[in-house]
Design an enzyme around this catalytic site. Structure first.
Site, PDB file in Angstrom:
ATOM      1  N   LYS A  42       0.843  -1.201   0.000  1.00 52.45           N
ATOM      2  CA  LYS A  42       0.000   0.000   0.000  1.00 52.45           C
ATOM      3  C   LYS A  42       0.880   1.253   0.000  1.00 52.45           C
ATOM      4  O   LYS A  42       2.103   1.177   0.194  1.00 52.45           O
ATOM      5  CB  LYS A  42      -0.923  -0.001   1.217  1.00 52.45           C
ATOM      6  CG  LYS A  42      -0.199   0.078   2.553  1.00 52.45           C
ATOM      7  CD  LYS A  42      -1.183   0.068   3.706  1.00 52.45           C
ATOM      8  CE  LYS A  42      -0.435   0.171   5.045  1.00 52.45           C
ATOM      9  NZ  LYS A  42      -1.345   0.283   6.197  1.00 52.45           N
ATOM     10  N   ARG A 140     -10.353   1.316  15.273  1.00 56.04           N
ATOM     11  CA  ARG A 140     -10.341   1.900  13.945  1.00 56.04           C
ATOM     12  C   ARG A 140     -11.485   1.257  13.170  1.00 56.04           C
ATOM     13  O   ARG A 140     -12.635   1.600  13.383  1.00 56.04           O
ATOM     14  CB  ARG A 140      -8.959   1.679  13.303  1.00 56.04           C
ATOM     15  CG  ARG A 140      -8.646   2.588  12.145  1.00 56.04           C
ATOM     16  CD  ARG A 140      -7.173   2.574  11.775  1.00 56.04           C
ATOM     17  NE  ARG A 140      -6.688   1.270  11.359  1.00 56.04           N
ATOM     18  CZ  ARG A 140      -5.443   1.020  10.957  1.00 56.04           C
ATOM     19  NH1 ARG A 140      -4.550   1.998  10.932  1.00 56.04           N
ATOM     20  NH2 ARG A 140      -5.075  -0.185  10.598  1.00 56.04           N
ATOM     21  N   HIS A 172      -5.814  -6.293  13.704  1.00 53.94           N
ATOM     22  CA  HIS A 172      -4.579  -5.513  13.601  1.00 53.94           C
ATOM     23  C   HIS A 172      -4.164  -5.057  14.984  1.00 53.94           C
ATOM     24  O   HIS A 172      -4.981  -4.522  15.748  1.00 53.94           O
ATOM     25  CB  HIS A 172      -4.801  -4.297  12.701  1.00 53.94           C
ATOM     26  CG  HIS A 172      -3.533  -3.543  12.374  1.00 53.94           C
ATOM     27  ND1 HIS A 172      -2.498  -4.116  11.670  1.00 53.94           N
ATOM     28  CD2 HIS A 172      -3.134  -2.287  12.675  1.00 53.94           C
ATOM     29  CE1 HIS A 172      -1.525  -3.235  11.535  1.00 53.94           C
ATOM     30  NE2 HIS A 172      -1.876  -2.126  12.152  1.00 53.94           N
ATOM     31  N   ARG A 228       1.711 -10.593   7.468  1.00 52.28           N
ATOM     32  CA  ARG A 228       1.582  -9.500   6.496  1.00 52.28           C
ATOM     33  C   ARG A 228       2.563  -8.357   6.813  1.00 52.28           C
ATOM     34  O   ARG A 228       2.158  -7.254   7.204  1.00 52.28           O
ATOM     35  CB  ARG A 228       0.146  -8.999   6.416  1.00 52.28           C
ATOM     36  CG  ARG A 228      -0.531  -8.654   7.724  1.00 52.28           C
ATOM     37  CD  ARG A 228      -1.889  -7.971   7.500  1.00 52.28           C
ATOM     38  NE  ARG A 228      -2.277  -7.222   8.653  1.00 52.28           N
ATOM     39  CZ  ARG A 228      -2.999  -7.722   9.661  1.00 52.28           C
ATOM     40  NH1 ARG A 228      -3.419  -8.970   9.638  1.00 52.28           N
ATOM     41  NH2 ARG A 228      -3.294  -6.957  10.695  1.00 52.28           N
ATOM     42  N   TYR A 274      14.060  31.326   3.806  1.00 57.59           N
ATOM     43  CA  TYR A 274      12.829  31.981   4.264  1.00 57.59           C
ATOM     44  C   TYR A 274      12.837  32.203   5.772  1.00 57.59           C
ATOM     45  O   TYR A 274      13.252  31.341   6.546  1.00 57.59           O
ATOM     46  CB  TYR A 274      11.612  31.123   3.898  1.00 57.59           C
ATOM     47  CG  TYR A 274      11.312  31.066   2.430  1.00 57.59           C
ATOM     48  CD1 TYR A 274      10.881  32.198   1.739  1.00 57.59           C
ATOM     49  CD2 TYR A 274      11.439  29.878   1.724  1.00 57.59           C
ATOM     50  CE1 TYR A 274      10.597  32.139   0.383  1.00 57.59           C
ATOM     51  CE2 TYR A 274      11.144  29.806   0.367  1.00 57.59           C
ATOM     52  CZ  TYR A 274      10.727  30.943  -0.299  1.00 57.59           C
ATOM     53  OH  TYR A 274      10.436  30.890  -1.648  1.00 57.59           O
ATOM     54  N   CYS A 322      13.162  24.756   1.656  1.00 56.20           N
ATOM     55  CA  CYS A 322      12.211  25.363   0.724  1.00 56.20           C
ATOM     56  C   CYS A 322      11.409  24.263   0.018  1.00 56.20           C
ATOM     57  O   CYS A 322      11.652  23.080   0.193  1.00 56.20           O
ATOM     58  CB  CYS A 322      12.956  26.196  -0.320  1.00 56.20           C
ATOM     59  SG  CYS A 322      14.160  27.356   0.369  1.00 56.20           S
ATOM     60  N   ASP A 324      11.487  23.407  -3.084  1.00 54.73           N
ATOM     61  CA  ASP A 324      12.249  22.677  -4.093  1.00 54.73           C
ATOM     62  C   ASP A 324      13.745  22.632  -3.818  1.00 54.73           C
ATOM     63  O   ASP A 324      14.480  22.037  -4.612  1.00 54.73           O
ATOM     64  CB  ASP A 324      12.045  23.321  -5.473  1.00 54.73           C
ATOM     65  CG  ASP A 324      10.582  23.552  -5.781  1.00 54.73           C
ATOM     66  OD1 ASP A 324       9.829  22.569  -5.757  1.00 54.73           O
ATOM     67  OD2 ASP A 324      10.198  24.714  -6.013  1.00 54.73           O
TER      68      ASP A 324
END
Length: 380
Positions: A42, A140, A172, A228, A274, A322, A324
């Site tokens: 997943k 859950r 789980h 699993r 920044y 930042c 990028d």
């Protein structure tokens, strides 16, 4: 495009060792030799690439693959992967016909979804495989299992629908990497409801499963018919305590790299990035600019805290990361040049170090590596 060409063209990239993935699979399989193996792929294979990871794991012999949602299952089927797939999470009842058409197994815990799957399977002339989900303490999803008699009655009712094939049942663990007492309480609850289903309703299941990575490593008694593993497949322990003295020797599968874009010298007192949260000292300093930022998956909380492996040492990130890019400090004597490669995390700088500094877990940082970061797959 060859691997070398892909690497040369990339500003930032991830290298995925399929050889290490195979090593981890075999090591974990050896931990539970009597159980089937469900490989959890997943979240884009925990960031490693769901299709390449699933394809290799299926070739190695994994009997099942696990995904979180219908879209992830559809991606694997479109790639030609025919191994049984279990959707662990929620799917809307309105999509039951798609589940049946894809021939995937769905986790079921509500009458609405069970009924929709039965109708869709009947209309298609099929039987829909399902695994019943039991909530033993995760709070859950699942049929609540604090009272085995009530839980068994609810689960048994789901099994009576005409076009379902209740192949499996699972739960789980909430704290298998930290609390043995609570894990065993959950396991006992699960066994109690299985006994109730068998004794009162004559209902058994071909596949009973509850052991994810931590339980595979820590609690052999929980392995049952299938295990699993997730994070452990990709070479990371759910908690350092899971490694133990005789651990399976897991090997990290992903390494993240970035190529130096510029090396710059600044006078003393120059602010960096920044918010001007960092500035260079009185004599000034040298910085390497790397084209990797939080849009690539480098957690912004590592600003002024984390580092990268460059020129044989860990070089600290200076200033805020930042979107990028980020900047790292260099000593005046540094010979780093544009084009040199920095390891963001990998063999020399484990992702766990970043996770500790960021106040999170390796799972988050691995799955955060963005789709725009190319994955380069290596056999060794």
């Amino acid at each position: 495009m060859t691997r070398e060409t892909a690497r040369d063209k990339a500003r930032t990239w991830a290298e995925i060792s399929l050889g290490n993935l195979e090593h981890n699979y075999r090591a974990l399989r050896a931990c539970a030799p009597g159980s089937r193996f469900l490989a959890t792929v997943k979240a884009n294979g925990y960031g490693h690439g769901a299709v390449p990871a699933a394809r290799r794991l299926a070739e190695l012999g994994a009997e099942y693959l696990a995904v979180a949602c219908l879209d992830e299952a559809a991606e694997l089927r479109r790639a030609g992967i025919e191994t049984p797939i279990l959707i662990l999470g929620y799917t809307q009842p309105e999509l039951a016909d798609e589940i049946v058409a894809l021939d995937v197994t769905q986790a079921v815990f509500t009458p609405e979804l069970a009924q929709a799957l039965s109708r869709a399977a009947g209309a298609a002339g099929k039987r829909a495989k399902v695994h019943l989900k039991v909530d033993t303490g995760m709070s859950r999803l699942g049929v609540l299992d604090h009272e085995p008699e009530l839980a068994a009655a609810e689960l048994a009712a789901l099994c009576t629908l005409p076009h379902l094939e209740p192949e499996g049942i699972f739960t789980h663990f909430a704290n298998a990497d930290g609390d043995e007492g609570y894990t065993m309480l959950q396991f006992t609850r699960f066994l109690d409801v299985l006994d109730e289903l068998e004794g009162k309703y004559g209902r058994g299941f071909e596949i009973r499963h509850c052991a994810a990575s931590a339980a595979v490593l820590n609690y052999p008694c929980t392995h049952l018919d299938m295990v699993r593993p997730g994070i452990a497949l990709y070479g990371h322990y759910p908690h350092p305590d899971c490694e133990g003295l005789d651990g399976p020797g897991l090997r990290p599968v992903m390494s993240l790299y970035s190529r130096v874009a510029a090396v710059r010298d600044f006078p003393g007192g120059t602010p960096v990035s920044y918010g001007c949260t960092a500035s260079l000292g009185g004599d000034g300093g040298r910085l390497a600019v790397l084209p990797v930022g939080y849009a690539d998956g480098l957690h912004r909380t590592l600003s002024n805290e984390g580092g990268v492996w460059l020129e044989g040492e860990c070089r600290q990130i200076v200033g805020r990361i930042c979107m990028d890019m980020c900047m790292v400090g260099l000593p005046p004597s540094s010979a780093v040049r544009p084009g040199d490669v920095a390891e963001v995390f990998g063999e020399r700088l484990p992702v766990e170090r970043h996770a500790e500094l960021a106040g999170t877990i390796s799972y988050e940082l691995l799955t955060a590596v963005a789709p725009r970061v190319p994955r380069i797959y290596l056999e060794a």
